[in-house]
Motif scaffolding. Structure first.
Motif, PDB file in Angstrom:
ATOM      1  N   LEU A 298     -38.247   3.200   3.769  1.00 30.33           N
ATOM      2  CA  LEU A 298     -37.262   4.128   4.347  1.00 30.33           C
ATOM      3  C   LEU A 298     -36.678   4.965   3.215  1.00 30.33           C
ATOM      4  CD1 LEU A 298     -35.348   1.680   6.736  1.00 30.33           C
ATOM      5  CD2 LEU A 298     -36.791   3.572   7.441  1.00 30.33           C
ATOM      6  N   SER A 299     -37.553   5.563   2.456  1.00 27.86           N
ATOM      7  CA  SER A 299     -37.121   6.325   1.296  1.00 27.86           C
ATOM      8  C   SER A 299     -36.652   7.713   1.712  1.00 27.86           C
ATOM      9  CB  SER A 299     -38.306   6.428   0.324  1.00 27.86           C
ATOM     10  OG  SER A 299     -37.991   7.284  -0.732  1.00 27.86           O
ATOM     11  N   GLY A 300     -35.550   8.149   1.133  1.00 30.45           N
ATOM     12  CA  GLY A 300     -35.083   9.520   1.371  1.00 30.45           C
ATOM     13  C   GLY A 300     -34.748   9.826   2.815  1.00 30.45           C
ATOM     14  N   CYS A 301     -34.013   8.924   3.471  1.00 30.49           N
ATOM     15  CA  CYS A 301     -33.688   9.094   4.888  1.00 30.49           C
ATOM     16  C   CYS A 301     -32.216   9.385   5.131  1.00 30.49           C
ATOM     17  CB  CYS A 301     -34.069   7.833   5.668  1.00 30.49           C
ATOM     18  SG  CYS A 301     -35.832   7.572   5.828  1.00 30.49           S
ATOM     19  N   ASN A 302     -31.422   9.572   4.057  1.00 30.62           N
ATOM     20  CA  ASN A 302     -29.972   9.728   4.194  1.00 30.62           C
ATOM     21  C   ASN A 302     -29.326   8.550   4.918  1.00 30.62           C
ATOM     22  OD1 ASN A 302     -29.938  12.239   2.923  1.00 30.62           O
ATOM     23  ND2 ASN A 302     -30.287  13.329   4.844  1.00 30.62           N
ATOM     24  N   LEU A 303     -29.868   7.361   4.720  1.00 28.40           N
ATOM     25  CA  LEU A 303     -29.302   6.181   5.376  1.00 28.40           C
ATOM     26  C   LEU A 303     -27.906   5.902   4.837  1.00 28.40           C
ATOM     27  CD1 LEU A 303     -32.320   3.706   5.242  1.00 28.40           C
ATOM     28  CD2 LEU A 303     -31.398   4.783   7.303  1.00 28.40           C
ATOM     29  N   PRO A 304     -26.936   5.619   5.713  1.00 31.56           N
ATOM     30  CA  PRO A 304     -25.592   5.270   5.255  1.00 31.56           C
ATOM     31  C   PRO A 304     -25.521   3.785   4.872  1.00 31.56           C
ATOM     32  CG  PRO A 304     -25.669   5.285   7.637  1.00 31.56           C
ATOM     33  CD  PRO A 304     -27.043   5.675   7.173  1.00 31.56           C
ATOM     34  N   PRO A 305     -24.456   3.369   4.180  1.00 29.34           N
ATOM     35  CA  PRO A 305     -24.345   1.951   3.818  1.00 29.34           C
ATOM     36  C   PRO A 305     -24.326   1.091   5.082  1.00 29.34           C
ATOM     37  CG  PRO A 305     -22.537   3.245   2.879  1.00 29.34           C
ATOM     38  CD  PRO A 305     -23.276   4.139   3.802  1.00 29.34           C
ATOM     39  N   PRO A 306     -24.876  -0.117   4.985  1.00 26.81           N
ATOM     40  CA  PRO A 306     -24.837  -0.996   6.150  1.00 26.81           C
ATOM     41  C   PRO A 306     -23.438  -1.565   6.325  1.00 26.81           C
ATOM     42  CG  PRO A 306     -25.829  -2.127   4.297  1.00 26.81           C
ATOM     43  CD  PRO A 306     -25.557  -0.736   3.840  1.00 26.81           C
ATOM     44  N   ILE A 307     -23.016  -1.739   7.545  1.00 28.14           N
ATOM     45  CA  ILE A 307     -21.719  -2.375   7.798  1.00 28.14           C
ATOM     46  C   ILE A 307     -21.965  -3.869   7.904  1.00 28.14           C
ATOM     47  CG2 ILE A 307     -19.788  -2.563   9.400  1.00 28.14           C
ATOM     48  CD1 ILE A 307     -20.258   0.373  10.071  1.00 28.14           C
TER      49      ILE A 307
END
Ligand code: NAG
Ligand code: NAG
Ligand code: NAG
Ligand code: NAG
Ligand code: NAG
Ligand code: NAG
Ligand code: NAG
Ligand code: NAG
Ligand code: NAG
Ligand code: NAG
Ligand code: NAG
Length: 373
Positions: A298-307
């Motif tokens: 999941l590289s470069g997906c603008n994923l936010p931090p996990p809660i």
């Protein structure tokens, strides 16, 4: 000549005939492929004639005495049972030119590999749809162009379809499709690779894929795929069979997680890199639903931090071996979630994702993980 002499001559003659018969029989048993039919030879020669063969790859294809069995030609394979041509393996032979429609005379063809040649952006010939016994079609990197011919819907026995190319081009003259309505007809498909084809207007792509109950590998990277419309597919019924999914470099939104999960049980490899998942808070929960997932990219997906509260136990963590979460907006909570009962991770890539300040205390883990890679 005496009578006995004549009898003797007769005996010898009979013996010779019997001997000849036996030899022919034995030859046939040892080598049932006694040469392809004249019709198939003609078809192959017409095919050769349409091609530009700068590397002389098809030198053995000719009418000379030593070449008269076309089952012995380079890249041509015949059935051991029927003697008919069943396989053309002509990948990477620097072939150019046009494909003669006479090729469809090879009605027993099950396997066609023309990958890595150069057909100069000509359209995939629609008569390929007439190879009704085809199980394997590989036209990858053969520099075809134009629209995928709908006639391919006739290939109802197809198990492997590869029209991909390795070019991250801009689709200017690449293969494209306006819809994928032909897919549901290919109900035996196990492997679909259309990477680097332009599917930007194929709104119903996921519905079409969903009609393939045996699909194991779905590879559609760099296809300009639009986001799936969630209402259109309520249950992913191909999800049970899918093992390998690569939908990287597209325009997907988080609805893709919703669709891939569900009753999903068998996914082993998932690559969704370079899609924009900004603000998708529940991404880790979604991934947690894949109990066999081994390879996650999941590289470069603008994923936010996990809660952290949202996933108490990573139940996919036991299966994960290779995880690439590089170039996202994560924080160190990711370690808390990936560790736990984790035992099998050997590669973890978090480059460009966590600021060094946040990594204090975790450096050893990273070193350890990198060391094992
Ligand atoms: C025919 O038999 C030979 C020798 O056993 C084998 O190598 C070849 O793959 C077979 N051909 C096909 C098309 O199955
Ligand atoms: C198709 O041709 C390519 C190029 O020669 C070759 O590398 C590949 O193994 C072939 N594919 C299969 C499945 O045989
Ligand atoms: C596809 O199948 C249909 C119906 O069986 C047939 O009429 C048509 O000629 C076929 N097309 C090709 C390209 O083989
Ligand atoms: C098609 O051929 C290419 C090039 O040889 C190869 O990399 C690819 O794996 C093949 N596709 C399938 C489905 O076998
Ligand atoms: C493809 O599927 C459609 C819808 O089921 C059907 O009408 C059509 O006849 C099929 N085409 C072939 C060639 O089987
Ligand atoms: C992709 O295909 C669509 C039509 O199917 C076309 O309108 C669009 O211009 C193509 N994109 C590029 C970049 O060529
Ligand atoms: C898959 O699901 C769709 C509805 O989403 C349905 O129309 C189709 O018949 C199903 N296909 C199979 C093979 O179960
Ligand atoms: C994703 O995009 C599709 C199509 O625009 C839309 O229907 C769906 O609601 C979107 N999903 C999310 C989670 O925004
Ligand atoms: C990603 O999506 C967000 C919100 O939907 C948007 O603001 C942002 O510009 C997008 N980023 C890219 C690189 O497209
Ligand atoms: C994985 O954990 C989630 C809760 O985080 C749960 O809803 C899901 O059913 C679990 N899946 C499996 C396969 O155990
Ligand atoms: C990471 O970000 C999430 C969501 O903003 C937050 O709940 C969590 O506390 C953060 N973790 C750390 C270690 O800062």
């Amino acid at each position: 000549m005496t009578l006995t002499n004549i009898d003797h001559e007769k005996q010898i003659y009979c013996f010779k005939v019997l001997y000849a018969f036996l030899v022919v029989l034995l030859l046939r048993m040892n080598n049932p492929c006694i040469g392809c039919s004249e019709r198939e030879m003609q078809a192959l020669l017409a095919f050769k004639q349409g091609l530009v063969d700068n590397d002389n790859s098809l030198l053995s294809w000719g009418r000379e005495v030593q070449n008269k069995d076309c089952c012995q030609w380079d890249g041509v394979y015949c059935s051991n049972h029927t003697g008919h041509v069943v396989k053309l393996d002509l990948g990477d032979q620097s072939l150019q030119g046009t494909i003669s429609p006479k090729l469809v005379e090879l009605q027993d063809l099950e396997y066609l590999n023309l990958s890595f040649n150069n057909f100069r952006r000509s359209q995939i010939p629609d008569f390929i749809g007439s190879f009704s016994n085809l199980r394997y079609l590989n036209l990858s990197n053969a520099k075809f162009g134009g629209e995928i011919p709908y006639q391919l819907e006739n290939l109802t026995r197809l198990e492997y379809l590869d029209l991909s190319s390795d070019e991250y081009g801009w689709f200017d003259d690449s293969i494209y499709a306006k819809n994928l309505n032909l897919l549901p007809n290919l109900s035996g498909l196990k492997h679909l690779d259309l990477s680097s084809t332009n599917l930007s207007v194929v709104v119903g792509w996921l519905e079409a894929v969903n009609m393939l109950p045996k699909l194991r590998s779905l590879i559609l990277w760099w296809c300009d795929l639009p986001p799936p419309i969630i209402s259109s597919v309520s249950v992913m019924n191909s999800s049970k069979s899918l093992v390998h999914v690569d939908l990287s470099y597209n325009n997907l939104n988080s609805s893709i997680f919703q669709l891939l999960s569900g009753t999903h049980t068998n996914l082993v490899e998932l690559d969704l890199s370079r899609n924009n998942f900004t603000g998708v808070v529940g991404w880790l929960e979604a991934i947690n639903m894949f109990p066999k997932l081994s390879n996650l990219i999941l590289s470069g997906c603008n994923l936010p931090p996990p809660i952290i509260s949202s996933v108490s136990v990573m139940n996919s963590s036991k299966s994960l071996v290779h995880v690439d979460l590089s170039f996202n907006n994560l924080n160190s909570s990711i370690f808390q979630l990936l560790s736990g009962t984790h035992t099998n991770l050997v590669h973890l890539d978090l480059s460009g994702t966590i600021s060094p300040v946040l990594l204090v205390g975790w450096k050893q883990l990273i070193c350890f993980l990198n060391y094992q890679t």
